[in-house]
Design a protein around this motif. Structure first.
Motif, PDB file in Angstrom:
ATOM      1  N   THR A  53       0.604  -0.912  -0.174  1.00 51.43           N
ATOM      2  CA  THR A  53      -0.232  -0.168  -0.345  1.00 51.43           C
ATOM      3  C   THR A  53       1.085   0.666   0.156  1.00 51.43           C
ATOM      4  N   MET A  54       2.433   0.894   0.133  1.00 49.11           N
ATOM      5  CA  MET A  54       2.938   2.499   0.114  1.00 49.11           C
ATOM      6  C   MET A  54       2.898   2.926  -0.924  1.00 49.11           C
ATOM      7  N   ASP A  76      15.490   0.868   1.024  1.00 48.54           N
ATOM      8  CA  ASP A  76      15.624   0.234   0.665  1.00 48.54           C
ATOM      9  C   ASP A  76      15.031  -0.563   1.100  1.00 48.54           C
ATOM     10  N   LEU A  77      14.769  -2.229   0.124  1.00 51.34           N
ATOM     11  CA  LEU A  77      13.220  -2.470  -0.245  1.00 51.34           C
ATOM     12  C   LEU A  77      13.602  -4.304   0.434  1.00 51.34           C
ATOM     13  N   LYS A  78      14.074  -4.195   1.588  1.00 51.11           N
ATOM     14  CA  LYS A  78      14.378  -5.104   2.194  1.00 51.11           C
ATOM     15  C   LYS A  78      12.996  -5.833   2.717  1.00 51.11           C
ATOM     16  N   ASN A  79      11.691  -4.986   3.153  1.00 51.94           N
ATOM     17  CA  ASN A  79      10.750  -5.146   3.955  1.00 51.94           C
ATOM     18  C   ASN A  79       9.768  -5.010   2.624  1.00 51.94           C
ATOM     19  N   ARG A  80       9.418  -4.760   1.092  1.00 57.13           N
ATOM     20  CA  ARG A  80       8.732  -4.126   0.377  1.00 57.13           C
ATOM     21  C   ARG A  80       9.609  -5.519  -1.279  1.00 57.13           C
ATOM     22  N   ASN A 110       2.688   6.491  -9.551  1.00 57.17           N
ATOM     23  CA  ASN A 110       1.786   5.246  -9.457  1.00 57.17           C
ATOM     24  C   ASN A 110       1.851   4.295  -9.559  1.00 57.17           C
ATOM     25  N   PHE A 111       1.087   3.496  -8.931  1.00 59.81           N
ATOM     26  CA  PHE A 111       2.151   1.626  -9.320  1.00 59.81           C
ATOM     27  C   PHE A 111       1.438   1.516 -10.395  1.00 59.81           C
ATOM     28  N   SER A 112      -0.129   1.836 -11.011  1.00 61.78           N
ATOM     29  CA  SER A 112      -0.282   1.164 -12.223  1.00 61.78           C
ATOM     30  C   SER A 112      -0.204   2.479 -13.472  1.00 61.78           C
TER      31      SER A 112
END
Ligand code: AMP
Ligand code: TRP
Length: 333
Positions: free
Chosen positions: A230-231, A239-243, A272-274
């Motif tokens: 949702t972020m 850092d994308l370790k938790n994503r 946007n993600f989209s």
């Protein structure tokens, strides 16, 4: 110095984006390097370490070959063949199984995973799998083996076996000790539904992977449904370790576009993600759709595929037989 490359892929059907980015794309790049001889093997003897349906196996062997060719492998530049068509693989595997130690094989984590809880019920072939893999590699005086991270332990075993044979039979350098070539940009492509698992043909959900036979609409739909969070899209330094899901999609984008992860993050940060997903779908369709179309075309001409394998097996047999003759002398047969 010239390089000799060997790698193998199991004919288990349904090759996917993980196989492409983790293995086949690399095979094609190596094939086009100077001073490099490449040997790519469809490892059907490895496939029968677990139960196979004969019709299905035959179909999967052709499908794997079609995927190789559709992805850019060229049977005039590389030797492409099926493992069962070169008897020397099995012969060398037996000899090497007398060199490898039970203690070494007991450490192999892939066997533990594949055999599951009831190890007594696993085939001996599944246990000896890494010895056959060592035979594949050592038969051709291979210098480099491109594989995914998961095969690193098997390659170390292969190196140990080669060194032990050379020492035991006082024949230094007879078996060449190969170097692993592990994919650097990412360790593995993960499932689109749950980034804790790798993208795999055995995942029951087809939405978890992009198959190399998927058409445009299927690819777009799978990326639309791919899990994110949702972020907002990450910035350059995050850092994308938790994503893990976001990292996975960005890694796929980077690999296909040839840009670094940092550059990809920069490209989409604040969007946007989209929007990111749309660009990712476009890129996937651009790269995968031509492969998918070509696979279908190639599968229409089975005779052509069988001829490619025959030609490859003739070349591989020449190498294999020569090595076995030398080896028999060393052993005292
Ligand atoms: P397999 O289909 O497991 O025999 O794998 C064939 C090749 O594809 C091997 O070199 C694997 O390491 C590679 N591979 C399989 N799945 C993935 C994945 N999810 N990500 C990256 N490489 C993979
Ligand atoms: N074990 C490898 C895999 O599952 C396939 C394989 C068999 C292989 N023989 C090989 C890979 C020799 C490299 C070299 O992916």
């Amino acid at each position: 110095m010239s390089k000799k490359i060997f790698s193998g892929v199991q004919p288990s059907g349904n090759l996917h984006l993980g196989n492409y980015l983790g293995a086949i794309k690399n095979f094609v790049e190596l094939q086009n390097e100077k001073n490099t001889e490449c040997i790519y093997c469809i490892v059907d003897l490895h496939a029968i370490t677990v139960k196979q349906d004969p019709q299905e196996l035959k179909k999967n062997i052709r499908e794997t070959l079609a995927t190789f060719i559709a992805s850019g492998l060229n049977s005039k530049k590389s030797i492409i063949f099926s493992q069962s068509s070169v008897a020397a693989h099995s012969e060398l595997a037996w000899i090497l199984s007398c060199v490898a130690r039970i203690g070494w094989l007991n450490r192999m984590t892939q066997f533990k995973e594949k055999a599951g809880k009831d190890k007594e019920k696993a085939s001996i072939g599944l246990y000896a799998y890494p010895v056959l893999m060592a035979a594949d590699i050592l038969l051709y005086d291979t210098t480099h083996v491109p594989v995914g991270e998961d095969q690193k332990q098997h390659l170390e075993l292969c190196r140990d076996i080669a060194q032990r044979f050379n020492n035991e039979f006082r024949s230094p350098n007879f078996l060449k000790v190969p170097e692993p070539m592990i994919q650097k940009n990412f360790s593995r492509i993960m499932s689109l539904k749950d980034a804790k698992n790798k993208m795999s043909k055995s995942d029951p959900s087809d939405l978890s992977r992009i198959n190399l036979t998927d058409d445009k609409d299927t690819i777009i739909n799978k990326i639309k449904k791919a899990k994110t969070d949702t972020m907002p899209m990450p910035d350059e330094k995050e850092d994308l370790k938790n994503r893990p899901e976001v990292l996975n999609l960005l890694e796929i984008f980077s690999c296909l576009s040839g840009n670094s992860i940092e550059k990809s993050k920069k490209q989409f940060c604040g969007k946007n993600f989209s929007e990111f997903k749309e660009e990712l779908s476009n890129l996937l369709v651009e790269k995968i759709e031509p492969i998918s179309n070509e696979i279908k075309k190639l599968l229409d001409d089975k005779k052509n595929l069988d001829n490619i394998l025959l030609e490859g097996s003739q070349k591989a047999n020449e190498y294999g037989e020569k090595k076995i003759i030398e080896m028999k002398k060393i052993i005292g047969f």
